[in-house]
Design an enzyme around this catalytic site. Structure first.
Site, PDB file in Angstrom:
ATOM      1  N   ASP A  51      -6.495  -4.235  -5.660  1.00  0.00           N
ATOM      2  CA  ASP A  51      -6.202  -2.911  -5.099  1.00  0.00           C
ATOM      3  C   ASP A  51      -4.822  -2.390  -5.521  1.00  0.00           C
ATOM      4  OD1 ASP A  51      -7.724  -4.781  -3.630  1.00  0.00           O
ATOM      5  OD2 ASP A  51      -7.761  -3.532  -1.850  1.00  0.00           O
ATOM      6  N   ASP A 107       0.791  -1.232   0.000  1.00  0.00           N
ATOM      7  CA  ASP A 107       0.000   0.000   0.000  1.00  0.00           C
ATOM      8  C   ASP A 107       0.825   1.285   0.000  1.00  0.00           C
ATOM      9  OD1 ASP A 107      -2.620  -0.927  -0.212  1.00  0.00           O
ATOM     10  OD2 ASP A 107      -2.603  -1.579   1.877  1.00  0.00           O
TER      11      ASP A 107
END
Ligand code: GLY
Length: 373
Positions: A156, A94
Site C-alpha cells: 500500500d 498513510d
C-alpha cells in the site's frame, strides 16, 4: 490515443457522476466525523481521519471541481483543515493518502498556497519512517515499535509516494524523491513475484535491513495475491513513472495490470483475493475494481502504445460497478456496495469510502482530463 473526448463517453458515466455527486451532498449534510465503512444504512466513522480521511476530503474536492459550488468548496476546506494534526503523526505510513487527497488536491483546485505547509510537514514526518538499511518505509506502528513493527513494509505504501515527489518539487530537497524511488525498487525486488503478482507484506530485520519473508495481513496467505494490494501496486508504479520517467516503473505498472486482466472474473470486479479457493462463492472487493479502473485510466495516458486496451478495461470495470455494485435503490450511504476491508478480520461486503473515492476519481479522469489527476 492518450485521452478520449469526454463528449463521446457512454451515458452511464454522466448518470454515475450525477448519482455520486448527489450522494456526496447527502453525506455532507449528515456526517460529523470522517466516514470509512458503510453498513446497515450508516457510516462507521473516525474523528481523526484514520487512513481514509483523505478519501472523504477527496470526494468533496472532486464534487467542487464538477460543480464549482462555493458551499462544497467551503466544506472541503473545513474537512481538509481537520486533518492538520495528522501532519505530525509518527505512527503510520498513510500520510500520503491523507494529505494528497486533501491539502494537495485543494491546492491544485484552488491555487491556495496556504495548503502547502502542512503537506510538506507530513512528508517530513513520513520520511522519518524510511529505513535506509532495508531501503523501505515502515508501514505501521510507532517509530520505536517492536522489531516486527519496525521491519514491516506493505504494498500500500506505493500510494504514499506521490506526496514525497511533490515535496521534492516544492522544496528542492532531493531526499524525498530519492526515498520514494528507493522504496519503489524495493517493492519490485521484494513484493513483486516472477508472475507479476504481489505479496501484501514483506518483513525485514529492521536493524540489519536483511529481507526475511513475504507475508500478508489482509490477503489470504503469504503466497496469494490480495486484489486491493495488486491495484495499489498498479496505481503506485504508474504514478512513479509519471514523476520520474523511469521506464522500469511503466513496465512494472503494465505487467501488474496485465496480471489483473488475466485473472478478473467475467464481470471485471475482483474477488477479495485472486487466489481464494472459494471462487466463485466468495466475496468481492469493489474498491479493488475502482482503484484498478482509475489506475488503468492513468496508465492509458502514460502507456500510449496500449492506451486503447487500458481505456477499454477501465470502462468495463466502471460499467460493471455502476450496473451491479451501485447503492441506488438501497438505504446505504455509500456509492458502491460489496467492498471488503479485510476478510481475515471478518470485515467484508460493505461500502468503503476509498472504493467510492476512486470510482469518482475514475469518472473525473474521463470527464475532466485537464485536471491531470
Ligand atoms: N491501505 C489499507 C487498505 O488498503 O486496506
Amino acid at each position: 490515443m492518450s485521452q478520449k473526448n469526454p463528449s463521446s463517453l457512454p451515458s452511464f458515466i454522466s448518470d454515475a457522476l450525477a448519482y455520486s455527486l448527489d450522494m456526496t451532498r447527502q453525506n455532507l449534510t449528515s456526517l460529523d466525523n470522517f466516514p470509512e465503512l458503510a453498513k446497515d444504512g450508516k457510516w462507521l466513522c473516525s474523528d481523526d481521519g484514520f487512513w481514509t480521511g483523505g478519501h472523504w476530503t477527496g470526494l468533496l474536492w472532486l464534487a467542487y471541481a464538477h460543480t464549482g459550488d462555493s458551499t462544497i468548496e467551503h466544506a472541503a476546506r473545513k474537512w481538509t483543515r481537520r486533518l492538520t494534526p495528522r501532519q505530525h503523526d509518527t505512527t503510520t505510513h498513510d500520510l500520503g493518502f491523507l494529505f494528497e487527497l486533501s491539502f494537495l488536491l485543494g491546492h491544485k483546485l484552488t491555487g491556495d498556497s496556504s495548503f502547502k505547509a502542512s503537506a510538506i510537514q507530513a512528508a517530513r514526518t513520513l520520511a522519518l519512517r524510511f529505513n535506509p538499511k532495508g531501503k523501505f518505509f515502515q508501514a505501521w506502528g510507532p517509530l520505536n515499535g517492536t522489531p516486527s513493527e519496525r521491519g514491516r513494509a506493505i504494498i500500500d505504501t506505493m500510494m504514499n509516494l506521490d506526496l514525497l515527489f511533490w515535496t521534492t518539487q516544492e522544496t528542492g530537497e532531493k531526499k524525498f524523491a530519492e526515498m520514494a524511488i528507493t522504496q519503489a525498487h524495493t517493492v519490485l525486488q521484494r513484493h513483486v513475484r516472477s508472475d507479476w503478482s504481489t505479496s501484501h507484506v514483506t518483513d525485514f530485520d529492521p536493524d540489519t535491513g536483511e529481507f526475511i519473508q513475504q507475508e500478508t495481513a489482509q490477503g489470504l496467505s503469504a503466497t496469494s495475491c490480495w486484489s486491493r494490494g495488486q491495484a495499489w501496486a498498479v496505481y503506485g508504479f504508474a504514478k512513479c513513472y509519471r514523476e520520474t520517467g523511469n521506464a522500469t516503473f511503466l513496465d512494472a505498472a503494465h505487467h501488474l495490470a496485465e496480471y489483473c486482466l488475466h485473472r478478473l472474473p467475467p464481470d471485471r470486479v475482483p474477488y477479495w483475493d485472486y487466489d481464494s479457493p472459494f471462487i466463485p462463492d466468495d466475496v468481492r472487493d469493489s474498491s479493488a475494481a475502482s482503484i484498478l479502473a482509475s489506475a488503468s485510466l492513468l496508465l492509458a495516458t502514460l502507456d500510449t502504445a496500449n492506451a486503447d486496451c487500458w481505456h477499454t478495461e477501465a470502462m468495463a470495470m466502471l460499467e460493471s460497478l455502476w450496473n451491479s455494485y451501485g447503492s441506488r435503490g438501497t438505504n446505504e450511504p455509500c456509492i458502491l456496495l460489496h467492498g471488503t476491508r479485510s476478510k481475515p478480520e471478518d470485515s467484508m461486503d460493505h461500502g468503503l469510502i476509498y472504493g467510492d473515492y476512486y470510482f469518482v476519481e475514475a469518472l473525473t479522469r474521463l470527464t475532466k482530463p485537464e485536471l491531470r489527476l
